[in-house]
Design a protein around this motif. Structure first.
Motif, PDB file in Angstrom:
ATOM      1  N   SER A 224       0.676  -1.443  -0.317  1.00 34.90           N
ATOM      2  CA  SER A 224      -0.252   0.024   0.003  1.00 34.90           C
ATOM      3  C   SER A 224       0.744   0.818   0.319  1.00 34.90           C
TER       4      SER A 224
ATOM      5  N   SER B 184       1.179  -6.296   5.202  1.00 31.74           N
ATOM      6  CA  SER B 184       2.108  -6.816   5.422  1.00 31.74           C
ATOM      7  C   SER B 184       1.619  -8.926   5.573  1.00 31.74           C
TER       8      SER B 184
ATOM      9  N   SER C 207      -2.900  -8.719   7.342  1.00 29.62           N
ATOM     10  CA  SER C 207      -4.005  -7.957   8.277  1.00 29.62           C
ATOM     11  C   SER C 207      -3.769  -6.513   7.445  1.00 29.62           C
TER      12      SER C 207
ATOM     13  N   GLY D 279      -6.521  -5.136   7.089  1.00 31.04           N
ATOM     14  CA  GLY D 279      -7.285  -3.772   6.987  1.00 31.04           C
ATOM     15  C   GLY D 279      -5.917  -2.977   7.944  1.00 31.04           C
ATOM     16  N   LYS D 280      -5.503  -4.041   8.877  1.00 32.18           N
ATOM     17  CA  LYS D 280      -4.456  -2.687   9.892  1.00 32.18           C
ATOM     18  C   LYS D 280      -3.262  -2.236   8.945  1.00 32.18           C
TER      19      LYS D 280
ATOM     20  N   LYS E 280      -4.772  -0.484   6.151  1.00 33.30           N
ATOM     21  CA  LYS E 280      -5.329   0.741   4.687  1.00 33.30           C
ATOM     22  C   LYS E 280      -5.454   1.061   6.679  1.00 33.30           C
ATOM     23  N   GLU E 281      -5.478   1.016   7.595  1.00 26.06           N
ATOM     24  CA  GLU E 281      -5.974   1.845   8.331  1.00 26.06           C
ATOM     25  C   GLU E 281      -4.277   2.444   9.120  1.00 26.06           C
ATOM     26  N   ILE E 282      -4.143   2.154   9.245  1.00 26.35           N
ATOM     27  CA  ILE E 282      -2.599   3.026   9.241  1.00 26.35           C
ATOM     28  C   ILE E 282      -2.136   3.648   7.887  1.00 26.35           C
ATOM     29  N   ARG E 283      -1.907   3.357   7.297  1.00 22.99           N
ATOM     30  CA  ARG E 283      -2.400   4.056   5.698  1.00 22.99           C
ATOM     31  C   ARG E 283      -3.038   5.371   5.413  1.00 22.99           C
ATOM     32  N   LYS E 284      -4.415   5.373   6.206  1.00 23.22           N
ATOM     33  CA  LYS E 284      -5.005   6.447   5.700  1.00 23.22           C
ATOM     34  C   LYS E 284      -4.831   7.346   7.200  1.00 23.22           C
ATOM     35  N   LYS E 285      -3.915   7.156   8.852  1.00 27.85           N
ATOM     36  CA  LYS E 285      -3.206   8.096   9.459  1.00 27.85           C
ATOM     37  C   LYS E 285      -2.127   8.913   9.163  1.00 27.85           C
TER      38      LYS E 285
ATOM     39  N   LYS F 148      -2.923  11.406   6.571  1.00 29.85           N
ATOM     40  CA  LYS F 148      -3.853  12.974   7.300  1.00 29.85           C
ATOM     41  C   LYS F 148      -2.663  13.588   7.818  1.00 29.85           C
TER      42      LYS F 148
END
Length: 145
Positions: A114, A127, A131, A133-134, A136-141, A144
């Motif tokens: 990603s 991952s 993982s 989902g994890k 994707k979550e870290i990429r979004k953070k 930002k």
């Protein structure tokens, strides 16, 4: 575990076999780093059709031939046929070409991370498929920040 390695692919000739949604996502990522993308597929999704019209990929609308591997340095097997993808993997291994097989991670010499790209900063997250989902979550953070 795969070692994260940043490689200059700007002059590499890359072949993508298949032209569906998976291939389109991979091509979108590659386009950030190179313009030498060749695509072979009998059927083409609208996104890749558009890239051909914009002259951003060189497209051959036909089935894969082993001769397509000539002068290629990186290959992505992204067809919807596991047998064809396996055939491409075998042909690449025989020639020493780096290959990514979209439906068989154990046949991949490399994974697609990603990617977060902001100006001259590039971050790749992966991952190994365990993982998503994890990731994707870290990429979004990160995006930002």
């Amino acid at each position: 575990m795969y070692f994260p390695l940043f490689v200059d692919i700007s002059e590499k000739k890359i072949l993508v076999v298949g032209a569906g949604k998976v291939a389109a996502r991979r091509i979108a990522a590659l386009q950030m780093f190179t313009e030498q993308i060749f695509v072979v597929a009998p059927d083409v999704c609208p996104a890749i059709d558009k890239l051909e019209k914009e002259e951003k990929v060189i497209l051959s609308r036909r089935e894969f031939r082993e001769s397509d591997l000539e002068e290629k340095e990186i290959v992505l097997a992204a067809t919807d046929n596991p047998e064809v993808n396996f055939h491409i993997w075998k042909a690449c291994k025989k020639r020493g070409i780096l290959v990514n097989v979209s439906d068989r991670k154990e046949l991949c010499d490399f994974y697609f991370p990603s990617i977060v790209k902001k100006e001259d900063i590039i971050i790749g997250l992966n991952s190994s498929g365990t993982s998503p989902g994890k990731v994707k979550e870290i990429r979004k953070k990160i995006e930002k920040l």
